[in-house]
Design a protein around this motif. Structure first.
Motif, PDB file in Angstrom:
ATOM      1  N   VAL A   1     -15.546  -8.266 -12.244  1.00 42.65           N
ATOM      2  CA  VAL A   1     -14.534  -8.951 -11.448  1.00 42.65           C
ATOM      3  C   VAL A   1     -13.677  -9.869 -12.308  1.00 42.65           C
ATOM      4  O   VAL A   1     -12.442  -9.944 -12.148  1.00 42.65           O
ATOM      5  N   GLU A   2     -14.299 -10.573 -13.259  1.00 42.23           N
ATOM      6  CA  GLU A   2     -13.546 -11.481 -14.138  1.00 42.23           C
ATOM      7  C   GLU A   2     -12.473 -10.736 -14.927  1.00 42.23           C
ATOM      8  O   GLU A   2     -11.422 -11.300 -15.245  1.00 42.23           O
ATOM      9  N   ARG A   3     -12.735  -9.458 -15.249  1.00 40.99           N
ATOM     10  CA  ARG A   3     -11.779  -8.698 -16.071  1.00 40.99           C
ATOM     11  C   ARG A   3     -10.690  -8.032 -15.240  1.00 40.99           C
ATOM     12  O   ARG A   3      -9.885  -7.273 -15.779  1.00 40.99           O
ATOM     13  N   THR A   4     -10.674  -8.301 -13.946  1.00 43.25           N
ATOM     14  CA  THR A   4      -9.590  -7.747 -13.134  1.00 43.25           C
ATOM     15  C   THR A   4      -8.349  -8.624 -13.157  1.00 43.25           C
ATOM     16  O   THR A   4      -7.314  -8.252 -12.595  1.00 43.25           O
ATOM     17  N   ARG A   5      -8.451  -9.763 -13.807  1.00 39.48           N
ATOM     18  CA  ARG A   5      -7.332 -10.707 -13.806  1.00 39.48           C
ATOM     19  C   ARG A   5      -6.031 -10.099 -14.312  1.00 39.48           C
ATOM     20  O   ARG A   5      -4.971 -10.314 -13.691  1.00 39.48           O
ATOM     21  N   PRO A   6      -6.027  -9.337 -15.433  1.00 35.35           N
ATOM     22  CA  PRO A   6      -4.747  -8.765 -15.892  1.00 35.35           C
ATOM     23  C   PRO A   6      -4.111  -7.847 -14.849  1.00 35.35           C
ATOM     24  O   PRO A   6      -2.876  -7.808 -14.713  1.00 35.35           O
ATOM     25  N   PHE A   7      -4.931  -7.103 -14.112  1.00 36.52           N
ATOM     26  CA  PHE A   7      -4.407  -6.201 -13.091  1.00 36.52           C
ATOM     27  C   PHE A   7      -3.811  -6.990 -11.923  1.00 36.52           C
ATOM     28  O   PHE A   7      -2.719  -6.666 -11.424  1.00 36.52           O
TER      29      PHE A   7
ATOM     30  N   PRO B   1       1.146  -3.667 -19.752  1.00 32.56           N
ATOM     31  CA  PRO B   1       0.373  -3.382 -20.969  1.00 32.56           C
ATOM     32  C   PRO B   1      -1.014  -4.024 -20.952  1.00 32.56           C
ATOM     33  O   PRO B   1      -1.983  -3.440 -21.439  1.00 32.56           O
ATOM     34  N   SER B   2      -1.116  -5.214 -20.382  1.00 32.42           N
ATOM     35  CA  SER B   2      -2.417  -5.886 -20.339  1.00 32.42           C
ATOM     36  C   SER B   2      -3.417  -5.107 -19.467  1.00 32.42           C
ATOM     37  O   SER B   2      -4.626  -5.116 -19.720  1.00 32.42           O
ATOM     38  N   SER B   3      -2.886  -4.422 -18.452  1.00 33.62           N
ATOM     39  CA  SER B   3      -3.763  -3.612 -17.605  1.00 33.62           C
ATOM     40  C   SER B   3      -4.284  -2.408 -18.381  1.00 33.62           C
ATOM     41  O   SER B   3      -5.464  -2.049 -18.291  1.00 33.62           O
ATOM     42  N   LEU B   4      -3.424  -1.783 -19.149  1.00 37.39           N
ATOM     43  CA  LEU B   4      -3.855  -0.637 -19.960  1.00 37.39           C
ATOM     44  C   LEU B   4      -4.914  -1.065 -20.969  1.00 37.39           C
ATOM     45  O   LEU B   4      -5.881  -0.341 -21.219  1.00 37.39           O
ATOM     46  N   ALA B   5      -4.731  -2.252 -21.520  1.00 37.23           N
ATOM     47  CA  ALA B   5      -5.743  -2.775 -22.446  1.00 37.23           C
ATOM     48  C   ALA B   5      -7.072  -2.996 -21.711  1.00 37.23           C
ATOM     49  O   ALA B   5      -8.153  -2.788 -22.268  1.00 37.23           O
ATOM     50  N   GLY B   6      -6.979  -3.422 -20.440  1.00 41.33           N
ATOM     51  CA  GLY B   6      -8.191  -3.605 -19.636  1.00 41.33           C
ATOM     52  C   GLY B   6      -8.921  -2.303 -19.403  1.00 41.33           C
ATOM     53  O   GLY B   6     -10.160  -2.253 -19.445  1.00 41.33           O
TER      54      GLY B   6
ATOM     55  N   ILE C   1     -13.443   1.274 -20.802  1.00 46.49           N
ATOM     56  CA  ILE C   1     -13.909   2.581 -21.307  1.00 46.49           C
ATOM     57  C   ILE C   1     -14.798   2.402 -22.526  1.00 46.49           C
ATOM     58  O   ILE C   1     -15.847   3.056 -22.662  1.00 46.49           O
ATOM     59  N   ASP C   2     -14.391   1.505 -23.425  1.00 45.63           N
ATOM     60  CA  ASP C   2     -15.215   1.244 -24.617  1.00 45.63           C
ATOM     61  C   ASP C   2     -16.591   0.709 -24.224  1.00 45.63           C
ATOM     62  O   ASP C   2     -17.617   1.103 -24.806  1.00 45.63           O
TER      63      ASP C   2
END
Length: 324
Positions: free
Chosen positions: A59-65, A80-85, A90-91
């Protein structure tokens, strides 16, 4: 809108809405009476965070989206920040998959070693214990009844069927050559590291494939001496699975694989259903000169069946035809 309404629209609980709010992902307005007033934008933000979280993004990493939506973009992954997310998620999953795969391999190896520790292939000197373990069957196994499903087989010519065997070749059942050949069909052989189908012991004629194989192994030389030119086991299991059994039990004869049920289709060899799978019933064919000379059906008990076949061969010697 009230918190119950936004929870309903977003498909989450009110507790989840409060959690998202505590993280600052949504910031509802306050009414004069102090109640929170959630907007359609808040509902969309909650739905987006929920869907991303279901994909494995914390949930914390949904911020860029969510920030992308807050900036007025049509989609949360237009930035672009969403694509990085996405790439970061994936990694993380790739790393977890690699770690889980490695742990799974270690567990599988431990299971294999533990299951085979007392097998013949596992340690020398365990032969007596292993044979007892494989041939001792529950005393209350149900006895299969003769349902007449094999009555049509004696005297039938053997069809031109070729099946793969555990030596890496194929066997043409219609061209086995001179002498008698024993083909015992069985449902499936269990493995120490694999559970048998549920309720296996309650199916008449199902349990005992391994003990039957051990019987044919132990009487193999006697069967040859009594006139059996070939002995084959046959099931619908694939050759790789059968090879494990041949190696573990040290069978001196090959297994034949018939996953396409060619014998059932061409000869009407009986089958049954168990745990959603079609399997061969336990039946033994004595093949001579391209035809079925004798049939053992039903077969019970399986652990003494090889002795039964041996006694029949001795009682019915195959004399060569007299010269004219």
């Amino acid at each position: 809108m009230r918190i119950s309404e936004i929870a309903r629209r977003a498909g989450v609980t009110t507790k989840t809405v409060r959690y998202y709010e505590s993280l600052g992902l949504i910031a509802p307005a306050r009414l004069a009476n102090g109640y929170r007033d959630y907007s359609e934008h808040d509902a969309r933000m909650v739905r987006e965070a929920r869907e991303l979280n279901r994909l494995g993004i914390p949930v914390e990493r949904t911020r860029p989206f969510l920030a992308c939506l807050a900036d007025g973009r049509d989609h949360a992954d237009d930035c672009p920040s969403s694509l990085a997310g996405y790439r970061e998620a994936i990694d993380d999953l790739t790393l977890r998959i690699e770690e889980l795969t490695a742990r799974r391999s270690v567990l599988a190896q431990h299971l294999h070693e533990a299951a085979h520790r007392n097998s013949r292939a596992g340690r020398a000197g365990a032969e007596e214990d292993t044979v007892s373990h494989l041939t001792d069957l529950p005393a209350d196994l149900p006895v299969p009844e003769d349902d007449g499903a094999a009555a049509h087989l004696p005297g039938r010519p053997v069809p031109d069927v070729e099946l793969p065997d555990t030596t890496g070749g194929t066997v043409a059942l219609g061209a086995l050559g001179e002498g008698r050949s024993i083909v015992y069909c069985y449902p499936l052989t269990g493995r120490p590291d694999t559970d048998l189908p549920e309720g296996w012991n309650t199916i008449p004629g199902a349990r005992g494939c391994t003990s039957e194989a051990c019987g044919f192994r132990d009487h193999h030389d006697d069967l040859h001496a009594a006139g059996a030119a070939h002995v084959f086991g046959l099931s619908s299991q694939d050759t790789t699975y059968q090879q494990e059994v041949v190696d573990r039990l040290r069978l001196p004869f090959p297994m034949l694989s018939d996953p396409g049920f060619q014998l059932a289709a061409t000869l009407g060899v009986p089958t049954f259903e168990a745990a959603g799978a079609t399997l061969y019933r336990r039946i033994t064919l004595v093949i001579r000169d391209g035809g079925i000379e004798h049939v053992f059906y039903p077969v019970f008990p399986p652990n003494t069946h090889a002795q039964q076949v041996l006694e029949w061969l001795r009682d019915n010697p195959a004399h060569p035809p007299r010269a004219s």
